[in-house]
Scaffold this motif. Sequence first.
Motif, PDB file in Angstrom:
ATOM      1  N   TRP A   1     -60.868  29.709  11.425  1.00 32.45           N
ATOM      2  CA  TRP A   1     -60.834  28.470  10.645  1.00 32.45           C
ATOM      3  C   TRP A   1     -59.935  28.552   9.432  1.00 32.45           C
ATOM      4  O   TRP A   1     -59.504  27.536   8.911  1.00 32.45           O
ATOM      5  CB  TRP A   1     -62.255  28.081  10.239  1.00 32.45           C
ATOM      6  N   GLU A   2     -59.703  29.793   8.962  1.00 31.15           N
ATOM      7  CA  GLU A   2     -58.912  29.931   7.742  1.00 31.15           C
ATOM      8  C   GLU A   2     -57.429  30.119   8.048  1.00 31.15           C
ATOM      9  O   GLU A   2     -56.605  30.155   7.167  1.00 31.15           O
ATOM     10  CB  GLU A   2     -59.412  31.132   6.926  1.00 31.15           C
ATOM     11  N   LYS A   3     -57.127  30.262   9.346  1.00 32.55           N
ATOM     12  CA  LYS A   3     -55.763  30.611   9.712  1.00 32.55           C
ATOM     13  C   LYS A   3     -55.126  29.505  10.545  1.00 32.55           C
ATOM     14  O   LYS A   3     -55.695  29.058  11.542  1.00 32.55           O
ATOM     15  CB  LYS A   3     -55.795  31.920  10.533  1.00 32.55           C
ATOM     16  N   ASP A   4     -53.968  29.052  10.095  1.00 31.15           N
ATOM     17  CA  ASP A   4     -53.269  28.012  10.847  1.00 31.15           C
ATOM     18  C   ASP A   4     -52.952  28.485  12.265  1.00 31.15           C
ATOM     19  O   ASP A   4     -52.581  29.636  12.465  1.00 31.15           O
ATOM     20  CB  ASP A   4     -51.947  27.631  10.138  1.00 31.15           C
ATOM     21  N   GLY A   5     -53.109  27.591  13.210  1.00 31.78           N
ATOM     22  CA  GLY A   5     -52.815  27.960  14.587  1.00 31.78           C
ATOM     23  C   GLY A   5     -53.453  26.994  15.565  1.00 31.78           C
ATOM     24  O   GLY A   5     -54.222  26.115  15.172  1.00 31.78           O
ATOM     25  N   THR A   6     -53.112  27.176  16.832  1.00 33.25           N
ATOM     26  CA  THR A   6     -53.680  26.330  17.870  1.00 33.25           C
ATOM     27  C   THR A   6     -54.624  27.171  18.715  1.00 33.25           C
ATOM     28  O   THR A   6     -54.221  28.214  19.241  1.00 33.25           O
ATOM     29  CB  THR A   6     -52.554  25.738  18.737  1.00 33.25           C
ATOM     30  N   TYR A   7     -55.872  26.762  18.771  1.00 35.63           N
ATOM     31  CA  TYR A   7     -56.883  27.524  19.493  1.00 35.63           C
ATOM     32  C   TYR A   7     -57.388  26.713  20.675  1.00 35.63           C
ATOM     33  O   TYR A   7     -57.821  25.573  20.512  1.00 35.63           O
ATOM     34  CB  TYR A   7     -58.044  27.873  18.552  1.00 35.63           C
ATOM     35  N   THR A   8     -57.284  27.290  21.846  1.00 34.53           N
ATOM     36  CA  THR A   8     -57.763  26.609  23.047  1.00 34.53           C
ATOM     37  C   THR A   8     -59.244  26.908  23.223  1.00 34.53           C
ATOM     38  O   THR A   8     -59.665  28.067  23.159  1.00 34.53           O
ATOM     39  CB  THR A   8     -56.970  27.074  24.275  1.00 34.53           C
ATOM     40  N   VAL A   9     -60.025  25.869  23.390  1.00 34.17           N
ATOM     41  CA  VAL A   9     -61.479  26.040  23.485  1.00 34.17           C
ATOM     42  C   VAL A   9     -62.036  25.199  24.634  1.00 34.17           C
ATOM     43  O   VAL A   9     -61.364  24.316  25.159  1.00 34.17           O
ATOM     44  CB  VAL A   9     -62.183  25.607  22.176  1.00 34.17           C
ATOM     45  N   ASN A  10     -63.264  25.498  25.002  1.00 30.81           N
ATOM     46  CA  ASN A  10     -64.026  24.628  25.898  1.00 30.81           C
ATOM     47  C   ASN A  10     -65.245  24.126  25.135  1.00 30.81           C
ATOM     48  O   ASN A  10     -65.888  24.907  24.436  1.00 30.81           O
ATOM     49  CB  ASN A  10     -64.464  25.394  27.146  1.00 30.81           C
ATOM     50  N   VAL A  11     -65.507  22.877  25.290  1.00 28.51           N
ATOM     51  CA  VAL A  11     -66.652  22.297  24.595  1.00 28.51           C
ATOM     52  C   VAL A  11     -67.650  21.826  25.647  1.00 28.51           C
ATOM     53  O   VAL A  11     -67.323  21.032  26.525  1.00 28.51           O
ATOM     54  CB  VAL A  11     -66.231  21.126  23.693  1.00 28.51           C
ATOM     55  N   LYS A  12     -68.847  22.366  25.536  1.00 28.73           N
ATOM     56  CA  LYS A  12     -69.886  22.023  26.500  1.00 28.73           C
ATOM     57  C   LYS A  12     -70.875  21.106  25.801  1.00 28.73           C
ATOM     58  O   LYS A  12     -71.310  21.406  24.696  1.00 28.73           O
ATOM     59  CB  LYS A  12     -70.581  23.314  26.942  1.00 28.73           C
ATOM     60  N   GLY A  13     -71.186  20.001  26.428  1.00 28.40           N
ATOM     61  CA  GLY A  13     -72.113  19.095  25.773  1.00 28.40           C
ATOM     62  C   GLY A  13     -72.503  17.922  26.623  1.00 28.40           C
ATOM     63  O   GLY A  13     -72.400  17.957  27.851  1.00 28.40           O
ATOM     64  N   LYS A  14     -72.924  16.872  25.925  1.00 28.73           N
ATOM     65  CA  LYS A  14     -73.485  15.696  26.588  1.00 28.73           C
ATOM     66  C   LYS A  14     -72.687  14.465  26.162  1.00 28.73           C
ATOM     67  O   LYS A  14     -72.602  14.157  24.983  1.00 28.73           O
ATOM     68  CB  LYS A  14     -74.949  15.556  26.170  1.00 28.73           C
ATOM     69  N   LEU A  15     -72.114  13.790  27.155  1.00 32.16           N
ATOM     70  CA  LEU A  15     -71.381  12.545  26.895  1.00 32.16           C
ATOM     71  C   LEU A  15     -72.286  11.378  27.269  1.00 32.16           C
ATOM     72  O   LEU A  15     -72.811  11.318  28.375  1.00 32.16           O
ATOM     73  CB  LEU A  15     -70.089  12.526  27.720  1.00 32.16           C
TER      74      LEU A  15
ATOM     75  N   PRO B   1     -62.211  20.673  28.171  1.00 33.18           N
ATOM     76  CA  PRO B   1     -61.240  21.604  27.610  1.00 33.18           C
ATOM     77  C   PRO B   1     -60.483  20.938  26.465  1.00 33.18           C
ATOM     78  O   PRO B   1     -60.041  19.793  26.595  1.00 33.18           O
ATOM     79  CB  PRO B   1     -60.306  21.885  28.794  1.00 33.18           C
ATOM     80  N   GLY B   2     -60.384  21.613  25.367  1.00 35.52           N
ATOM     81  CA  GLY B   2     -59.727  20.998  24.220  1.00 35.52           C
ATOM     82  C   GLY B   2     -58.994  22.013  23.376  1.00 35.52           C
ATOM     83  O   GLY B   2     -58.899  23.200  23.722  1.00 35.52           O
ATOM     84  N   LYS B   3     -58.484  21.512  22.275  1.00 32.72           N
ATOM     85  CA  LYS B   3     -57.764  22.370  21.350  1.00 32.72           C
ATOM     86  C   LYS B   3     -58.246  22.107  19.934  1.00 32.72           C
ATOM     87  O   LYS B   3     -58.478  20.951  19.562  1.00 32.72           O
ATOM     88  CB  LYS B   3     -56.267  22.051  21.400  1.00 32.72           C
ATOM     89  N   VAL B   4     -58.381  23.172  19.183  1.00 36.24           N
ATOM     90  CA  VAL B   4     -58.600  23.019  17.749  1.00 36.24           C
ATOM     91  C   VAL B   4     -57.313  23.504  17.085  1.00 36.24           C
ATOM     92  O   VAL B   4     -56.921  24.659  17.260  1.00 36.24           O
ATOM     93  CB  VAL B   4     -59.811  23.835  17.255  1.00 36.24           C
ATOM     94  N   ILE B   5     -56.649  22.598  16.408  1.00 36.03           N
ATOM     95  CA  ILE B   5     -55.421  22.973  15.713  1.00 36.03           C
ATOM     96  C   ILE B   5     -55.748  23.039  14.225  1.00 36.03           C
ATOM     97  O   ILE B   5     -56.087  22.029  13.615  1.00 36.03           O
ATOM     98  CB  ILE B   5     -54.298  21.944  15.987  1.00 36.03           C
ATOM     99  N   VAL B   6     -55.693  24.236  13.688  1.00 35.70           N
ATOM    100  CA  VAL B   6     -55.969  24.386  12.256  1.00 35.70           C
ATOM    101  C   VAL B   6     -54.644  24.304  11.509  1.00 35.70           C
ATOM    102  O   VAL B   6     -53.685  25.019  11.814  1.00 35.70           O
ATOM    103  CB  VAL B   6     -56.686  25.720  11.950  1.00 35.70           C
ATOM    104  N   LYS B   7     -54.610  23.368  10.591  1.00 37.80           N
ATOM    105  CA  LYS B   7     -53.383  23.153   9.833  1.00 37.80           C
ATOM    106  C   LYS B   7     -53.766  22.960   8.365  1.00 37.80           C
ATOM    107  O   LYS B   7     -54.533  22.053   8.048  1.00 37.80           O
ATOM    108  CB  LYS B   7     -52.678  21.900  10.370  1.00 37.80           C
ATOM    109  N   GLU B   8     -53.283  23.809   7.540  1.00 38.52           N
ATOM    110  CA  GLU B   8     -53.597  23.789   6.114  1.00 38.52           C
ATOM    111  C   GLU B   8     -55.102  23.725   5.883  1.00 38.52           C
ATOM    112  O   GLU B   8     -55.587  22.951   5.053  1.00 38.52           O
ATOM    113  CB  GLU B   8     -52.894  22.606   5.435  1.00 38.52           C
ATOM    114  N   GLY B   9     -55.810  24.512   6.659  1.00 38.06           N
ATOM    115  CA  GLY B   9     -57.251  24.620   6.472  1.00 38.06           C
ATOM    116  C   GLY B   9     -58.068  23.492   7.066  1.00 38.06           C
ATOM    117  O   GLY B   9     -59.290  23.487   6.956  1.00 38.06           O
ATOM    118  N   LYS B  10     -57.401  22.500   7.693  1.00 35.94           N
ATOM    119  CA  LYS B  10     -58.140  21.365   8.281  1.00 35.94           C
ATOM    120  C   LYS B  10     -57.965  21.389   9.806  1.00 35.94           C
ATOM    121  O   LYS B  10     -56.834  21.569  10.284  1.00 35.94           O
ATOM    122  CB  LYS B  10     -57.589  20.030   7.760  1.00 35.94           C
ATOM    123  N   PRO B  11     -59.060  21.205  10.522  1.00 34.38           N
ATOM    124  CA  PRO B  11     -58.939  21.217  11.980  1.00 34.38           C
ATOM    125  C   PRO B  11     -58.571  19.844  12.561  1.00 34.38           C
ATOM    126  O   PRO B  11     -59.046  18.814  12.095  1.00 34.38           O
ATOM    127  CB  PRO B  11     -60.340  21.624  12.438  1.00 34.38           C
TER     128      PRO B  11
END
Lengths: 179, 305
Positions: free
Chosen positions: A105-119, A131-141
Amino acid sequence: MKKIISFLALAIFAISAFAQVYKTSTGTVDFISKTPAEDIAAKSSKVKAAIDSKSGAVQFAISVNSFQFKKSLMQKHFQENYMETKKYPKSTFKGKITESTAVQWEKDGTYTVNVKGKLTMHGVSKAITIPGKVIVKEGKPILKATFKIKPQDYKIKIPASTSSKIAKDIAINVNCTCN
Amino acid sequence: MKKLKPIGKALLIISAFFFTQQLYSQETPDLLAGLDNEEEVYPVTNEFKTTQVINLPSLMMTDIGEFDLKINHRFNPLNSGAYDAFGFDVANIRIGGEYGIAKGMVIGLGRSNVAKQTDAFLECKLFNQTTDNKIPFTAILYAGSAYTAQKYTFTQTESGREVDFKSRLAYTAQLVLGKKLSNSLSLQVSPTVLHYNTTKANTSDDKFDNTLMAVGIAARAKITTRTTFNAEWIPVIGNNGNYKNALSIGFDIETGGHVFQLHLTNSRGMSPYQYIGRNDQSWGDGGIHFGFNISRIFNIVNHEE
């Protein structure tokens, strides 16, 4: 005693700092239904989203009425006949990143993740892994995802007369910049 | 209970804190809390399936950039007798269209073979019911005029006035006030003023008022998502001779871009000048017209983002 209090305060501070929740109420979700007959697309720019960096929990909520179409008749039919917004005004997603340590979370970058849940939409809840991405940029996702759903899974009835104009799989795009 | 040492107390508090924290995260906290402070507000729509209840303009308006083609049809009354196949042999029609020229503003034009009448109107949305109910109902102003081209059956001397262009005009102004009460039920009230420059066409009776008031009352109830039951009643206030108040019931069937409306009504005409103030048929003696409206929407200009 003083020591204890400062220790306590430190502990609380450490926990709250660690468990940061990033939020937005102006995220976007758009979808497109592609068929040879016609493309139906709509976009909402009032998506509420939040992510908890500690637990990896994510939540989304959309007022279905916020979806804007280019053709107003489509919008009316979407609200009245398909999504029945008067009965089911909101669509929500509650889930968790399966690999919670994947994102730094503190490091800029693109992180590939899977999110499991209920729609939940149209009053129907379904377990889903997105399947999604969390892109951390200047400390904000920035939360991004592209996935497909089937209207029939959510009991959205499509009459035979319009079935050729509505795709079996609707492509959904999520783009939420959290603060 | 023995008094705990301060350090023990602190440890207890800390562990309790961690414990509750743990519990809290297990039952997925509402991360969106705080974002809901501002409730989103949207205009209420889909009060009816189309811009007409049956004859009356409904709470729905043709959207900006849309053209709504209207084909309205009334057979002659069921009491016409077997020779006319109980009305089936005679077609009373109005073909018209409505176009959304601006947000909340519609113009319309129609031509009917009933008295060879051409009618035009302008509709303006005054305000729209909102989902948070801060605006509890919708209001539309409808104003129009009609020109009746049919040759008069009376002469200028009989009418006592000149039978000129002006005498063939009629005007109307109407407020459409209504509310979507639930997913299925919508109600509207339509206070109306009608003015006929001459009341003498097709009659020698001179006692009719040139200006009539009327209050249309209409409702729809959904049967399924795409079919509804509609009813409207338009009592006229004023001296309108032997003309009868309009009562109509019908069904709307929506299929994609079309809405089919099937109904029974004692009005032959399909413009307000005819269906409000000029009904010679009554339900009581079988003066019931079977009729239908077809509405087809064409998207002319797409919405701007």
